[in-house]
Structure formats: structure tokens, C-alpha cells
Write a protein that holds these residues in place. Sequence first.
Motif, PDB file in Angstrom:
ATOM      1  N   THR A   1       0.867  -1.172   0.000  1.00 37.14           N
ATOM      2  CA  THR A   1       0.000   0.000   0.000  1.00 37.14           C
ATOM      3  C   THR A   1       0.905   1.223   0.000  1.00 37.14           C
ATOM      4  O   THR A   1       1.817   1.314   0.829  1.00 37.14           O
ATOM      5  CB  THR A   1      -0.925  -0.007   1.233  1.00 37.14           C
ATOM      6  OG1 THR A   1      -1.822  -1.129   1.114  1.00 37.14           O
ATOM      7  CG2 THR A   1      -1.715   1.276   1.338  1.00 37.14           C
ATOM      8  N   PRO A   2       0.712   2.145  -0.949  1.00 32.20           N
ATOM      9  CA  PRO A   2       1.645   3.270  -1.107  1.00 32.20           C
ATOM     10  C   PRO A   2       1.879   4.043   0.189  1.00 32.20           C
ATOM     11  O   PRO A   2       0.962   4.250   0.986  1.00 32.20           O
ATOM     12  CB  PRO A   2       0.961   4.143  -2.162  1.00 32.20           C
ATOM     13  CG  PRO A   2       0.133   3.182  -2.963  1.00 32.20           C
ATOM     14  CD  PRO A   2      -0.357   2.170  -1.967  1.00 32.20           C
ATOM     15  N   LYS A   3       3.116   4.489   0.362  1.00 29.68           N
ATOM     16  CA  LYS A   3       3.509   5.147   1.604  1.00 29.68           C
ATOM     17  C   LYS A   3       2.727   6.422   1.870  1.00 29.68           C
ATOM     18  O   LYS A   3       2.395   6.719   3.029  1.00 29.68           O
ATOM     19  CB  LYS A   3       5.008   5.431   1.588  1.00 29.68           C
ATOM     20  CG  LYS A   3       5.481   6.325   0.434  1.00 29.68           C
ATOM     21  CD  LYS A   3       6.996   6.411   0.392  1.00 29.68           C
ATOM     22  CE  LYS A   3       7.479   7.293  -0.750  1.00 29.68           C
ATOM     23  NZ  LYS A   3       8.964   7.307  -0.830  1.00 29.68           N
ATOM     24  N   SER A   4       2.396   7.173   0.825  1.00 30.88           N
ATOM     25  CA  SER A   4       1.645   8.416   1.042  1.00 30.88           C
ATOM     26  C   SER A   4       0.245   8.132   1.560  1.00 30.88           C
ATOM     27  O   SER A   4      -0.275   8.858   2.426  1.00 30.88           O
ATOM     28  CB  SER A   4       1.571   9.231  -0.255  1.00 30.88           C
ATOM     29  OG  SER A   4       0.946   8.477  -1.288  1.00 30.88           O
ATOM     30  N   ASP A   5      -0.383   7.076   1.060  1.00 28.60           N
ATOM     31  CA  ASP A   5      -1.720   6.702   1.528  1.00 28.60           C
ATOM     32  C   ASP A   5      -1.678   6.263   2.991  1.00 28.60           C
ATOM     33  O   ASP A   5      -2.556   6.613   3.782  1.00 28.60           O
ATOM     34  CB  ASP A   5      -2.293   5.567   0.670  1.00 28.60           C
ATOM     35  CG  ASP A   5      -2.543   5.982  -0.767  1.00 28.60           C
ATOM     36  OD1 ASP A   5      -2.453   7.185  -1.065  1.00 28.60           O
ATOM     37  OD2 ASP A   5      -2.816   5.099  -1.596  1.00 28.60           O
ATOM     38  N   LEU A   6      -0.647   5.486   3.343  1.00 29.93           N
ATOM     39  CA  LEU A   6      -0.540   4.993   4.710  1.00 29.93           C
ATOM     40  C   LEU A   6      -0.232   6.136   5.674  1.00 29.93           C
ATOM     41  O   LEU A   6      -0.803   6.218   6.778  1.00 29.93           O
ATOM     42  CB  LEU A   6       0.542   3.914   4.779  1.00 29.93           C
ATOM     43  CG  LEU A   6       0.653   3.116   6.075  1.00 29.93           C
ATOM     44  CD1 LEU A   6      -0.704   2.577   6.521  1.00 29.93           C
ATOM     45  CD2 LEU A   6       1.648   1.976   5.905  1.00 29.93           C
ATOM     46  N   ARG A   7       0.639   7.033   5.270  1.00 30.59           N
ATOM     47  CA  ARG A   7       0.929   8.206   6.098  1.00 30.59           C
ATOM     48  C   ARG A   7      -0.344   9.019   6.354  1.00 30.59           C
ATOM     49  O   ARG A   7      -0.587   9.494   7.474  1.00 30.59           O
ATOM     50  CB  ARG A   7       1.971   9.088   5.419  1.00 30.59           C
ATOM     51  CG  ARG A   7       3.413   8.644   5.621  1.00 30.59           C
ATOM     52  CD  ARG A   7       4.372   9.556   4.877  1.00 30.59           C
ATOM     53  NE  ARG A   7       5.751   9.259   5.202  1.00 30.59           N
ATOM     54  CZ  ARG A   7       6.482   9.936   6.086  1.00 30.59           C
ATOM     55  NH1 ARG A   7       5.941  10.959   6.739  1.00 30.59           N
ATOM     56  NH2 ARG A   7       7.741   9.611   6.319  1.00 30.59           N
ATOM     57  N   SER A   8      -1.144   9.172   5.309  1.00 27.83           N
ATOM     58  CA  SER A   8      -2.378   9.948   5.429  1.00 27.83           C
ATOM     59  C   SER A   8      -3.332   9.303   6.430  1.00 27.83           C
ATOM     60  O   SER A   8      -3.934   9.989   7.264  1.00 27.83           O
ATOM     61  CB  SER A   8      -3.049  10.079   4.057  1.00 27.83           C
ATOM     62  OG  SER A   8      -4.264  10.789   4.152  1.00 27.83           O
ATOM     63  N   LEU A   9      -3.479   7.966   6.346  1.00 26.21           N
ATOM     64  CA  LEU A   9      -4.356   7.270   7.295  1.00 26.21           C
ATOM     65  C   LEU A   9      -3.869   7.475   8.731  1.00 26.21           C
ATOM     66  O   LEU A   9      -4.665   7.766   9.642  1.00 26.21           O
ATOM     67  CB  LEU A   9      -4.408   5.782   6.989  1.00 26.21           C
ATOM     68  CG  LEU A   9      -5.185   4.962   8.018  1.00 26.21           C
ATOM     69  CD1 LEU A   9      -6.677   5.089   7.799  1.00 26.21           C
ATOM     70  CD2 LEU A   9      -4.771   3.498   8.003  1.00 26.21           C
ATOM     71  N   ILE A  10      -2.576   7.338   8.944  1.00 28.27           N
ATOM     72  CA  ILE A  10      -2.018   7.475  10.289  1.00 28.27           C
ATOM     73  C   ILE A  10      -2.252   8.885  10.819  1.00 28.27           C
ATOM     74  O   ILE A  10      -2.581   9.080  11.997  1.00 28.27           O
ATOM     75  CB  ILE A  10      -0.520   7.103  10.282  1.00 28.27           C
ATOM     76  CG1 ILE A  10      -0.346   5.609   9.975  1.00 28.27           C
ATOM     77  CG2 ILE A  10       0.143   7.458  11.610  1.00 28.27           C
ATOM     78  CD1 ILE A  10       1.080   5.195   9.667  1.00 28.27           C
ATOM     79  N   GLU A  11      -2.104   9.876   9.963  1.00 25.40           N
ATOM     80  CA  GLU A  11      -2.315  11.264  10.376  1.00 25.40           C
ATOM     81  C   GLU A  11      -3.769  11.535  10.741  1.00 25.40           C
ATOM     82  O   GLU A  11      -4.060  12.266  11.692  1.00 25.40           O
ATOM     83  CB  GLU A  11      -1.880  12.217   9.256  1.00 25.40           C
ATOM     84  CG  GLU A  11      -0.392  12.227   8.956  1.00 25.40           C
ATOM     85  CD  GLU A  11       0.426  12.886  10.056  1.00 25.40           C
ATOM     86  OE1 GLU A  11      -0.153  13.638  10.872  1.00 25.40           O
ATOM     87  OE2 GLU A  11       1.650  12.637  10.112  1.00 25.40           O
TER      88      GLU A  11
END
Length: 374
Positions: free
Chosen positions: A183-193
Motif C-alpha cells: 500500500t503506497p507510503k503516502s496513503d498509509l501516512r495519510s491514514l495514520i495522520e
Amino acid sequence: MNTLSISRRKFAHLLGVGAAAAIVRPRFSVATEHPSAKTAPTGSVVVRLSANENPYGPSSQAHAAMNNSFDVCCRYPDEANDILIEKIAKINGVNREQIVLGDGSSEILKLCAESFTGPTQGKLIAADPTFEAILEYSKANGGEVVKVPLTADFHHDLAKMGAAAQKGLIYICNPNNPTASITPKSDLRSLIEKTPRDTMILVDEAYFHYADSPEYESVIPLVKDHPNLIVARTFSKIYGMAGLRCGYCVAQPDTIKRMHGFQMWDSVNIMALAAASASLDDADQVNNGRKMNSEAKSFTLTELQKLGYKSIPSQANFIMFDCKRPVVPIIKAMKERNVQVGRLFPALPNHMRVTIGKKSEMEAFVSAFRQVMA
């Protein structure tokens, strides 16, 4: 009667002796000494490509450290725990209070299910398909499990997963098992934020070392700013220790304290701790594992492509591809030819998961698959 008195310094010395002794051994000796294939009752060789194991096994330094730990097997593993935790903390740039060791990362998943899901804690939100162990742990704890299908390109559908969560735990296996996709890193970062802090997020990075896509990254560096983030790792894959059982997680200290109440004391045995500690000191283990996996995987994907079968892009030590028809009879037929492949994953009934073994094992797989599909 002789008695054994051993200090933390002495244990570290034993590991050091093991590491030093390993230097004289050939780098790839383990690969030939400890084959992953086994012998069937009929005397024929069974090729095991069913459990995402590393067929090359632990490093020579890990073997030497295990040999040198025999003298402390009569002792509880407190000193060995401390040594490994300190190494893991240093490598990941965190404090030792942010580490929990487990009997493989499976124990970490169980701890998270028990700590953060259940009738009062909340639901478990997971992809479909994904690694099923944590789903079963959560159900046993009385938790409701919500499965969210992967996207068409086999990413976690993080928007839907986040929307479904109300406290509880979101589980993200990245790279994902069984699809080997990321799962792309930008998508995962967004979910975590975006995720509220009363909803925990567990990112399972069991296959982290195999991923080389620019779209992938570990989220361990994000733990410092997110008290609801937990990252699980294992020594079962690139370090070849599936049978020894050692894993860990990284989280903030308050999260670790919540997990401690469900943790079994001394769950990691002293030989596994010795092997894991020595493995982290072996600079070549990860690079060699990646290289050999990549070469055998490239061969397999090329052969499947020649046969007209499309694989999901793999960032792990296994592949998953579309057999164009129900996979269960194919799995059975492969087993009859002494090649064991992955089980059925109901969300993808026509797809087969295959562990990447040694080159000779992948040649055996391709040969058997050709016969079955002819």
C-alpha cells in the motif's frame, strides 16, 4: 556439583564468540546444509512452498550463537532479552521502553488483539484477504471483525478501513500476505495522520526487508508522533528463523504498558534470542537473502508469464497469481506431485500463493505446474 553463574556481560561474550567463530564459515554454507525440502513417506522429495519460509535458514553467525548458548539454556532469558531489546532499539532509533519481544510476530498480533479489540475495546478492521491470525485472535477475545476488500490494484482500501473504525484496531499487513502487494507510503501516512488517537493502528512489516519499491517505506519513524501506532516485525522471514520464533513490535511506552498485561513472561526462548541478536550483527544476511529471493522470483515470474499467467506485483518472498480457474483442485494436484503451495484464500478463489524457494525448487514448481495445467 558444578554450578553456572552467568552475567549479562558473559552472555554477550558468548554471543560474540559465536559471531567470531562464524567468520571462518562459508557465507552460503547454510543454504546447502539445511535444505527446505523434506522427504515424503514414499521416499520422494517434497518441495515446500506453502508457508513463506526462507529456505536458506539463519545466518552462520546465528548458528554459531545458538551453539554457544547451550551453556545458558538452564537459565531464564532475562539477560538475552535485554541484549536483543537494546540492539533493536538502537537499530530503529527508539528507546528500549518502546520494544516488546514476542514468540514470533504472531504473539505480537495476539497481544494487540487482546489489548485493543473486544466487546468493550472495539472492532478489528482488516483487509480481505490478509494474514488471518489476528482475525482469529480478535474473535476469540470477543471482538467483532470487519473485513474490507482490497482495491482493484490490491492495495489496502484505507479510506473504507478508516471509516469503519470506531476505537478498536486497524490492522495493515504491508507488504500484504497473501498478495505480496504494498500500500503506497503516502496513503498509509495519510491514514495514520487522520485516524483519531483512540483507534489503534497495527502495521505488520513481516516482509519489510524484501520490499524495494520507491512507493514503500517502514512506518517505524512515525511512531514518535503517533501514540496509537504499533509496528510489528519478525525474524521468521529474511532472517530465516521461522522455526525458532522471535518477533517484536515498536510503539510508544504507554502503548507498550497496555500490552504488558496480556504478555506471557519469557515467551522467547534463549536460543531464539541468541540467534536473533547475532543475526542483527550479520551485515550480509539481509542483502544475501534479498538477492537470492529476487533471482529465484524473477525466474518464476518469467516462466509463468511464458505460460500466460499474470502475477500480482510482488514485494515479498512469495508471489500470487491468477490461475484462471478455481485453485483448490490445482493445489491438490500439485501436492500429488510433491509440491506444496499456499492454501485457498476465499476472497481470491482463482489465485495461487507460492513461496519463493531455491532455484531448484522453483524449477520443480514450474515443471509440476505445467503438468497440472496441461
